[in-house]
Design an enzyme around this catalytic site. Structure first.
Site, mmCIF file in Angstrom:
data_model
loop_
_atom_site.group_PDB
_atom_site.id
_atom_site.type_symbol
_atom_site.label_atom_id
_atom_site.label_comp_id
_atom_site.label_asym_id
_atom_site.label_seq_id
_atom_site.Cartn_x
_atom_site.Cartn_y
_atom_site.Cartn_z
ATOM 1 N N GLU A 26 -6.898 -0.469 10.957
ATOM 2 C CA GLU A 26 -6.634 -0.917 9.873
ATOM 3 C C GLU A 26 -6.698 0.380 8.625
ATOM 4 O O GLU A 26 -7.723 0.465 8.171
ATOM 5 C CB GLU A 26 -6.891 -2.233 9.458
ATOM 6 N N CYS A 54 -6.468 -1.538 0.535
ATOM 7 C CA CYS A 54 -5.213 -0.843 0.909
ATOM 8 C C CYS A 54 -3.840 -1.343 0.808
ATOM 9 O O CYS A 54 -2.963 -0.699 1.283
ATOM 10 C CB CYS A 54 -5.856 -0.726 2.684
ATOM 11 N N ASN A 105 -14.799 -1.294 0.575
ATOM 12 C CA ASN A 105 -13.767 -1.995 -0.670
ATOM 13 C C ASN A 105 -13.982 -3.431 -0.575
ATOM 14 O O ASN A 105 -14.046 -4.187 -1.583
ATOM 15 C CB ASN A 105 -12.305 -1.161 -0.524
ATOM 16 N N GLU A 150 -4.507 -7.982 12.470
ATOM 17 C CA GLU A 150 -5.678 -8.780 12.255
ATOM 18 C C GLU A 150 -5.065 -10.045 11.485
ATOM 19 O O GLU A 150 -3.797 -10.185 11.265
ATOM 20 C CB GLU A 150 -6.423 -8.086 11.291
#
Ligand code: ADP
Length: 483
Positions: free
Chosen positions: A256, A290, A158, A461
Site C-alpha cells: 500500500e 496516502c 502517518n 486491504e
C-alpha cells in the site's frame, strides 16, 4: 504501558514478544520527537535481527493452535481485543498524540476505526471458509482456506495504530500469527495495543511488536525464512526494495504505497460540498494520508471562483484545532522544499506556502494550509505525492479532458468525482485508473476494499478481500471408490 521508566524522566517502550515486554538484545533505544512542540518524546527499543528472530520464533510457536481453534473462538478473542481498544482509548490516544500531534477529532476517528477493524473481521471470519467441488460420485473434493503462518506487518508513521489494526485484524482472523514493525517514530501505540490485546486474552505469541529502523528490523523481518507473507504500507522506494526481497524469497506481499489522487469537480456539482471535500483533503491529518485527494481538477467555467472559495476556507483553518503538525522533521523539510521548488518554477500560492513564523504553531512542525492554482502538469507539485496540507489545482474543459488529467499520474489509489450528472460521475468512475473511486462524497469504509493501481501498489486491504489475502487455498480430494 509495556514501558519502563528508567533513571531519567524518559519513558522507554520495549518490544512485545511472546506475550510480554522484551528488552532489545543490544540494549539501545531510539529517541522520538513530539512534532507539536519539537520536544523529545518517549524512547523505543532499537531492535535488530536477534529481536526479529525471537519474535518470529514466538509467532511460529503460537499460530498452529490459534489456526486450529473453531472460528467462533477466534472471533470471540478478536471481539475482546476490540473491546480492549475501546476501553483503553485514553491511553492509546495519549501515546499517539505525543508522537504525532494529531487533533482530538482525528485521534478519536482513528482509534474507533482501529477497534472496528477487529469487530469487522471477528464477524467476517465466521463466513471465511472453503467450498466443495463436484467431481462426480466417486470423489469428495473441497478447499480449505489456511493461514500462511507468520505474517510480517510493516507500517508507517502517518496513521500508526489504525494502519497496524487494518492489517493485523484480518491476518489474525485468518489464523496467522503476526510480527509488526511500526515506524520507529510512532511505535508506542502499537506496543500498547499488543499489551492490551494480551491482557484481553489474545494468546501469547500471536501479536508481537519489534520496534526499530527499517534497515535493522524491517529488512531482517522480510528476509526471515519463517515469515511467509508481508504486508507493507509506506513509500514507493521502500515498497520496491521489499518487493525485491519478496520476489527473491517467493513470498506474497501486499503493498500500500503512495497516491496523487484527483478530486474532480464539474460545474454542475454541489460546489458547497465539493469545496468542503477539498478542504478536508488538506485538514484531515494535515494532508498526510496516502488516499488524500489533493490534486484538485475543476471545470474551467467555475475553476477560478471555486479555488478562491477553497483558499478562503483554508485560511480559516486553525493549527492544532483543525489540523495537526507534520509528523517528522524530514517530512517538514521536504514540504518546505516543495514550496522552494515551486517558487523557483514561478508558482505563487493563492494561500499558504510556508511554515508558521510566530505563536505556538511556530514551535511545532505546523505548515500553513496551501493552495497552488493553475499548476502546470509537469511540475513536481502536480506529479509528486506531497505528505502535507497542500492542494494543487488545474482546470479542465470537458469530461475527456478531466479523465486525461485524472489519469496523468504514476499513481492510482483513489479518485473523488463531483457532478450533478450521476451518469457522468459513474462513467468516469469506471474509466479512471484507481483502486477506489467515490462519486459525490460517498465514504470509503472498512467494508470497502482498499488498494492501488499502478505505482500505488498491489493487493487489497479492508473488506473481505483483505481476509482472503491472508489465507492460502488448499484443495483436499478423497477418492470414494465404487460401492
Ligand atoms: P515513510 O517515508 O512514510 O516513512 P518508509 O517507506 O520509509 O515511508 O517507511 C515505512 C515503514 O517501512 C517504516 O516502518 C520504516 O521503518 C520501514 N522501512 C524503511 N526502510 C525499510 C527497509 N529497507 N526495509 C524494510 N522496512 C523499511
Amino acid at each position: 504501558m509495556g514501558a519502563s521508566a528508567r533513571q531519567r524522566a524518559t519513558v522507554r517502550h520495549d518490544h512485545w514478544i511472546g506475550g510480554k515486554p522484551s528488552e532489545p538484545a543490544r540494549g539501545s533505544y531510539l529517541p522520538t520527537l513530539r512534532p507539536a512542540t519539537r520536544e523529545p518524546g518517549d524512547e523505543v527499543a532499537a531492535g535488530g535481527p536477534d529481536d526479529v528472530d525471537r519474535a518470529v520464533v514466538a509467532a511460529r510457536a503460537a499460530y498452529r493452535a490459534w489456526a486450529a481453534l473453531p472460528a467462533a473462538d477466534r472471533s470471540s478473542a478478536l471481539h475482546r481485543v476490540a473491546d480492549a481498544i475501546a476501553a483503553h482509548t485514553g491511553e492509546l490516544t495519549a501515546l499517539e498524540r505525543a508522537c504525532t500531534g494529531k487533533t482530538d477529532a482525528q485521534l478519536r476517528l482513528e482509534t474507533e476505526m482501529s477497534a472496528a477493524y477487529f469487530r469487522y473481521y471477528a464477524g467476517a471470519l465466521h463466513a471465511h471458509h472453503g467450498r466443495t467441488i463436484d467431481q462426480g460420485a466417486g470423489a469428495l473434493t473441497y478447499t480449505r482456506l489456511e493461514p500462511y503462518g507468520v505474517v510480517a506487518v510493516i507500517t508507517p508513521w502517518n496513521l500508526p495504530l489504525n494502519q497496524a489494526c487494518r492489517a493485523l485484524a484480518p491476518a489474525l482472523a485468518a489464523g496467522n500469527a503476526v510480527v509488526v514493525k511500526p515506524s520507529e517514530l510512532t511505535s508506542a501505540s502499537t506496543v500498547c495495543l499488543a499489551r492490551i490485546a494480551s491482557e484481553a486474552g489474545l494468546p501469547d505469541g500471536l501479536l508481537n511488536v519489534v520496534t526499530g529502523t527499517g534497515r535493522e528490523v524491517g529488512t531482517p523481518l522480510a528476509l526471515h525464512p519463517e515469515v511467509r507473507r508481508v504486508a507493507f504500507t509506506g513509500s514507493v522506494p521502500t515498497g520496491r526494495r521489499l518487493a525485491t526481497v519478496a520476489a527473491d524469497r517467493l513470498i506474497p506481499l501486499t503493498l500500500e504505497l503512495g497516491g496523487k489522487s484527483p478530486l474532480v469537480v464539474f460545474a454542475d456539482a454541489d460546489l458547497e460540498r465539493a469545496a468542503a471535500a477539498a478542504v478536508n483533503a488538506v485538514a484531515a491529518n494535515a494532508g498526510q494520508v496516502c488516499s488524500a485527494t489533493k490534486r484538485l481538477l475543476v471545470e474551467s467555467s467555475v475553476h477560478d471562483p471555486f479555488v478562491r472559495e477553497v483558499a478562503a476556507r483554508l485560511e480559516g483553518l486553525e493549527p492544532a484545532r483543525d489540523f495537526g503538525p507534520i509528523n517528522t522533521e524530514a517530512q517538514y523539510a521536504e514540504v518546505l522544499d516543495h514550496f522552494d521548488r515551486a517558487r523557483e518554477a514561478g508558482c505563487r500560492p493563492l494561500t499558504g506556502g510556508g511554515a508558521y513564523e510566530d505563536g505556538a504553531p511556530a514551535g511545532g512542525l505546523y505548515i500553513r494550509p496551501t493552495l497552488y492554482a493553475h499548476v502546470p502538469r509537469d511540475l513536481p507539485l502536480a506529479r509528486e505525492e506531497i505528505f502535507g496540507p497542500v492542494l494543487a489545482t488545474m482546470p479542465f474543459t470537458d469530461e475527456a479532458h478531466a479523465l486525461a488529467l485524472a489519469d496523468d499520474t504514476a499513481y492510482g489509489l483513489v479518485a473523488s468525482i463531483w457532478s450533478g450528472d450521476t451518469a457522468r460521475g459513474l462513467r468516469l468512475a469506471e474509466r479512471i485508473q484507481a483502486g477506489q473511486v467515490t462519486v459525490n462524497g460517498c465514504p470509503l469504509t472498512i467494508e470497502t476494499p482498499f488498494g492501488g493501481y499502478k505505482q500505488s501498489g498491489y493487493g487489497r486491504e479492508k473488506g473481505l478481500e483483505a481476509l482472503h489475502e491472508y489465507a492460502q487455498v488448499k484443495t483436499v480430494s478423497l477418492a470414494l471408490g465404487s460401492s
